[in-house]
Enzyme design. Sequence first.
Site, PDB file in Angstrom:
ATOM      1  N   GLU A 109       0.842  -1.211   0.000  1.00  0.00           N
ATOM      2  CA  GLU A 109       0.000   0.000   0.000  1.00  0.00           C
ATOM      3  C   GLU A 109       0.875   1.257   0.000  1.00  0.00           C
ATOM      4  O   GLU A 109       0.577   2.236  -0.678  1.00  0.00           O
ATOM      5  CB  GLU A 109      -0.940  -0.020   1.210  1.00  0.00           C
ATOM      6  CG  GLU A 109      -1.996  -1.110   1.082  1.00  0.00           C
ATOM      7  CD  GLU A 109      -2.861  -1.247   2.322  1.00  0.00           C
ATOM      8  OE1 GLU A 109      -2.295  -1.519   3.396  1.00  0.00           O
ATOM      9  OE2 GLU A 109      -4.084  -1.071   2.212  1.00  0.00           O
ATOM     10  N   GLU A 129      -3.805  -9.403   3.715  1.00  0.00           N
ATOM     11  CA  GLU A 129      -4.566  -9.083   4.928  1.00  0.00           C
ATOM     12  C   GLU A 129      -5.718 -10.042   5.177  1.00  0.00           C
ATOM     13  O   GLU A 129      -6.043 -10.376   6.313  1.00  0.00           O
ATOM     14  CB  GLU A 129      -5.109  -7.647   4.850  1.00  0.00           C
ATOM     15  CG  GLU A 129      -4.069  -6.557   5.074  1.00  0.00           C
ATOM     16  CD  GLU A 129      -3.350  -6.127   3.805  1.00  0.00           C
ATOM     17  OE1 GLU A 129      -3.364  -6.887   2.805  1.00  0.00           O
ATOM     18  OE2 GLU A 129      -2.756  -5.027   3.811  1.00  0.00           O
TER      19      GLU A 129
HETATM   20  C1  3H9 Z   1      -1.498  -4.780   7.139  1.00  0.00           C
HETATM   21  O1  3H9 Z   1      -0.563  -4.478   6.470  1.00  0.00           O
HETATM   22  C2  3H9 Z   1      -2.679  -3.894   7.390  1.00  0.00           C
HETATM   23  C3  3H9 Z   1      -2.760  -2.715   6.449  1.00  0.00           C
HETATM   24  O2  3H9 Z   1      -3.422  -3.064   5.270  1.00  0.00           O
HETATM   25  C4  3H9 Z   1      -3.585  -1.613   7.034  1.00  0.00           C
HETATM   26  C5  3H9 Z   1      -3.033  -0.874   8.164  1.00  0.00           C
HETATM   27  C6  3H9 Z   1      -3.890   0.274   8.581  1.00  0.00           C
HETATM   28  N1  3H9 Z   1       4.073  -7.462  11.733  1.00  0.00           N
HETATM   29  O3  3H9 Z   1       7.262 -15.198   8.842  1.00  0.00           O
HETATM   30  P1  3H9 Z   1       8.644 -15.044   9.313  1.00  0.00           P
HETATM   31  C7  3H9 Z   1       7.474 -11.254  12.295  1.00  0.00           C
HETATM   32  S1  3H9 Z   1      -1.577  -6.263   7.935  1.00  0.00           S
HETATM   33  C8  3H9 Z   1       4.741  -7.860  12.814  1.00  0.00           C
HETATM   34  O4  3H9 Z   1       9.224 -16.128  10.129  1.00  0.00           O
HETATM   35  P2  3H9 Z   1       9.613 -15.216   6.621  1.00  0.00           P
HETATM   36  C9  3H9 Z   1       7.114 -12.706  12.561  1.00  0.00           C
HETATM   37  O5  3H9 Z   1       6.154 -12.818  13.583  1.00  0.00           O
HETATM   38  C10 3H9 Z   1      -0.060  -7.054   7.552  1.00  0.00           C
HETATM   39  N2  3H9 Z   1       5.596  -8.894  12.828  1.00  0.00           N
HETATM   40  O6  3H9 Z   1       9.645 -14.687   8.122  1.00  0.00           O
HETATM   41  C11 3H9 Z   1       8.459 -13.285  12.938  1.00  0.00           C
HETATM   42  O7  3H9 Z   1       8.697 -12.934  14.287  1.00  0.00           O
HETATM   43  P3  3H9 Z   1       9.543 -13.895  15.234  1.00  0.00           P
HETATM   44  C12 3H9 Z   1      -0.050  -7.607   6.195  1.00  0.00           C
HETATM   45  C13 3H9 Z   1       5.770  -9.551  11.687  1.00  0.00           C
HETATM   46  O8  3H9 Z   1      10.821 -14.683   5.999  1.00  0.00           O
HETATM   47  C14 3H9 Z   1       9.434 -12.506  12.065  1.00  0.00           C
HETATM   48  O9  3H9 Z   1       8.741 -11.308  11.680  1.00  0.00           O
HETATM   49  N3  3H9 Z   1       1.128  -8.395   6.010  1.00  0.00           N
HETATM   50  C15 3H9 Z   1       5.095  -9.200  10.523  1.00  0.00           C
HETATM   51  O10 3H9 Z   1       9.347 -16.674   6.607  1.00  0.00           O
HETATM   52  C16 3H9 Z   1       9.855 -13.263  10.823  1.00  0.00           C
HETATM   53  O11 3H9 Z   1       8.681 -13.692  10.138  1.00  0.00           O
HETATM   54  C17 3H9 Z   1       1.145  -9.717   6.222  1.00  0.00           C
HETATM   55  O12 3H9 Z   1       0.154 -10.334   6.520  1.00  0.00           O
HETATM   56  C18 3H9 Z   1       4.212  -8.094  10.566  1.00  0.00           C
HETATM   57  N4  3H9 Z   1       3.545  -7.673   9.479  1.00  0.00           N
HETATM   58  O13 3H9 Z   1       8.333 -14.546   5.967  1.00  0.00           O
HETATM   59  C19 3H9 Z   1       2.472 -10.399   6.051  1.00  0.00           C
HETATM   60  N5  3H9 Z   1       5.468 -10.046   9.529  1.00  0.00           N
HETATM   61  O14 3H9 Z   1      10.906 -13.974  14.613  1.00  0.00           O
HETATM   62  C20 3H9 Z   1       2.779 -11.227   7.263  1.00  0.00           C
HETATM   63  C21 3H9 Z   1       6.348 -10.892  10.076  1.00  0.00           C
HETATM   64  O15 3H9 Z   1       9.508 -13.212  16.550  1.00  0.00           O
HETATM   65  N6  3H9 Z   1       4.113 -11.756   7.222  1.00  0.00           N
HETATM   66  N7  3H9 Z   1       6.538 -10.606  11.366  1.00  0.00           N
HETATM   67  O16 3H9 Z   1       8.818 -15.200  15.229  1.00  0.00           O
HETATM   68  C22 3H9 Z   1       4.464 -12.793   6.427  1.00  0.00           C
HETATM   69  O17 3H9 Z   1       3.678 -13.323   5.666  1.00  0.00           O
HETATM   70  C23 3H9 Z   1       5.863 -13.285   6.520  1.00  0.00           C
HETATM   71  O18 3H9 Z   1       6.365 -12.911   7.788  1.00  0.00           O
HETATM   72  C24 3H9 Z   1       6.814 -12.732   5.442  1.00  0.00           C
HETATM   73  C25 3H9 Z   1       8.273 -13.162   5.789  1.00  0.00           C
HETATM   74  C26 3H9 Z   1       6.421 -13.351   4.099  1.00  0.00           C
HETATM   75  C27 3H9 Z   1       6.757 -11.227   5.398  1.00  0.00           C
END
Ligand code: 3H9
Length: 698
Positions: A109, A129
């Site tokens: 975004e 999301e």
């Molecule tokens: C959003 O964006 C809302 C908006 O539209 C509107 C706002 C108003 N936040 O998965 P990993 C942490 S909603 C906080 O093992 P990978 C995760 O918990 C968001 N923490 O790595 C982990 O912590 P820990 C939309 C996050 O390389 C560490 O980072 N986005 C977030 O296998 C490593 O993560 C999503 O839904 C976050 N957003 O994969 C994407 N993301 O080491 C969600 C990760 O303490 N994230 N962490 O266990 C993912 O799908 C994967 O983490 C990603 C990396 C593909 C990014």
Amino acid sequence: MPNIVEYQVQGHVGVITLNNPPVNALSVGKGLLQGILDALKEGDHDPNVRVFLLIGGGRNFSGGADITEFGKPPFPGMATLRDVLTYMDTVTKPMVAAIAGPTMGGGLELAMGTHYRCAITGAQIGLPEVKLGILPGAAGTQRLPRLIGVEKAVEMITTGEPVSTERAHELGIVDEIVTGDLRAAAIAYANKISKEGRPVRRASALTAKVEGDADAFFAAARERITREFRGYPAPLECLACVEAAVKKPFPEGIKFERERFEHLVRTTESQSLRHAFFAERAANKIKDVPEDTPTREIKSAAVIGAGTMGGGIAMNFVNVGIPVKVLEASQERLDKGFDIIRRNYAATVAKGRLTQEAMDKRMGLLQGVQSYDDLADADIIIEAVFEEMDVKKEVFRKLDAVAKKGAILATNTSTLDIDQIAAVTSRPGDVIGLHFFSPANVMKLLEIVRGAKTAHDVIATSMKLSRTIKKVGVLVGVCDGFVGNRMVHAYFREAGFLLEEGATPQQVDKAMEAFGFAMGPFRVSDLAGLDIGWAIRKRQAATRDPSQRYSKIGDLICERGRFGQKTGAGYYKYEAGNRKPIPDPEIEALIVQASKDAGIERREISDEEIVARCMYQLVNVGAQLLDEGIAQRASDIDIVYLYGYGFPRFRGGPMFYADTVGLPKVLETMREYHARLGEFWKPAALLEKLATEGGRFN
Ligand code: 3H9
């Protein structure tokens, strides 16, 4: 440590670098968004700056909003993503985003708020999301359809699936694919934009168009999404927001999106899905096995047994390029097992989901052997033989004699004591349980069972291996049935009691399916086959406590030769070649008679009671497992159920579900059942404690 946002002017480019490892989550509280806003304002007033570049300092641009901040009190005085995007829509100098790695949710975004996007190959670009039960709440539902068209935006937003750099380029999300060093290439691209005098291009100024009749498109999409995403409110809300992008001016669309976001973020479904996201990651962390524990190398594997389980396990390895030797007693059994694997792959090829070449490569990595001596060079050996202690012990004695030093010796047992198995070897530290769920090539869960003497590096290697073979590994301790089966035993037992008290299989199944399970307990039983459970119960009959309640219905059904779908009849009857369960009056008569024989007066049972009784049995045993230290944390139990038993993700798992109901209420109901139904309903000590102290499992 670099600042969370670094701002540097390089030539005429104002470079804004995001530094919030590991994924550059767009944190409000840590000041990342405020940092971006401040940098933009500074550059906006600097005549030397002609173009902005937003770039991630690490491996990616941004993984989106910081999910840990959802549901927390706001951070007064700190800029939010929406504040940044609102300001960006006033900036009159071109802005460029450099996309790399996972660029998701709020990350995309933010990029769509700029005017030009370049990306490096290998990025994953999407708005996921919806998988967290929310919608893109920072204008993603408004900008994406304007950029790529409504149909494609609906697809991306309602499924949450990311696309590659190349696909994003084709779609029009990415303007330029760059190669080499991203920073240098992105600065060059920004300079080019500036030198060529390219204008600011706001996605918000475009029109979101539907090809054809918009109303008909949205009506059809609504119908499809309602059918496909039962129990999940977010996909329909995503669609409504995209419809607003078509039918309302941009500012009104944003307002609508914000309202729907605020609503969704508070739903139990979203809380459950966010819980599942973090639970999955927490499961990787083991209290006494630090993340930097050295692991053993797994370059080759061996599986003992070419039956359904052994074959499925072997497929997991060859799917990721690890060669596997499969041991069987005869060539005939090997041929039979390999034939099933071949047919399995061929079906995938026929569906177009695997190439013939890839299938051949995988089959080529499988080698059938008939002597234990052939397993001597395997890095890991997994036995999947008959579930009988003496048989397993014999296998492990042989493995101990032939396996190379340092090989991991794993058992796929679903119930037996790993410590007893390990004790027959001279190397109990190398022995571990790897409990695959059937069908092993499909089900994502891997219960990793640590014995009393299992070495830390064997645990660390097994956890890593689960990721390599694309499973979700959960570490558990030794007890009968470990986490999953011990809990599910209580669940099935309760379903049987409900039949005895007045319900029918179809009523129980319907209630549990309405709760969200893909299949109720009796449909699952018929699918899995009833004969194995019957054989186990017959073996256990001699040691069963006669004072404990026991429903005979399952045994009576088996006595009639009804073993489920494979015999065309079980709790239901089936027409030849059709898996649709048909309620059977013969079974209803059998159940009514069984109630009579047990001296139970049948009564009307509500769906609510069915759900409470089945679910709270899971919860109660889950609490015992936590108390006994068999499960490390409540969220691990949730992951076992989400990935091993088709538990509805929008409910977060059994333990999280109990938290959402409220533990005092769960306890009160359990006490009532305890008084009415007996010992199986005695509330677990941990449940009593947490409910009384106002605690939660999670
Ligand atoms: C959003 O964006 C809302 C908006 O539209 C509107 C706002 C108003 N936040 O998965 P990993 C942490 S909603 C906080 O093992 P990978 C995760 O918990 C968001 N923490 O790595 C982990 O912590 P820990 C939309 C996050 O390389 C560490 O980072 N986005 C977030 O296998 C490593 O993560 C999503 O839904 C976050 N957003 O994969 C994407 N993301 O080491 C969600 C990760 O303490 N994230 N962490 O266990 C993912 O799908 C994967 O983490 C990603 C990396 C593909 C990014």
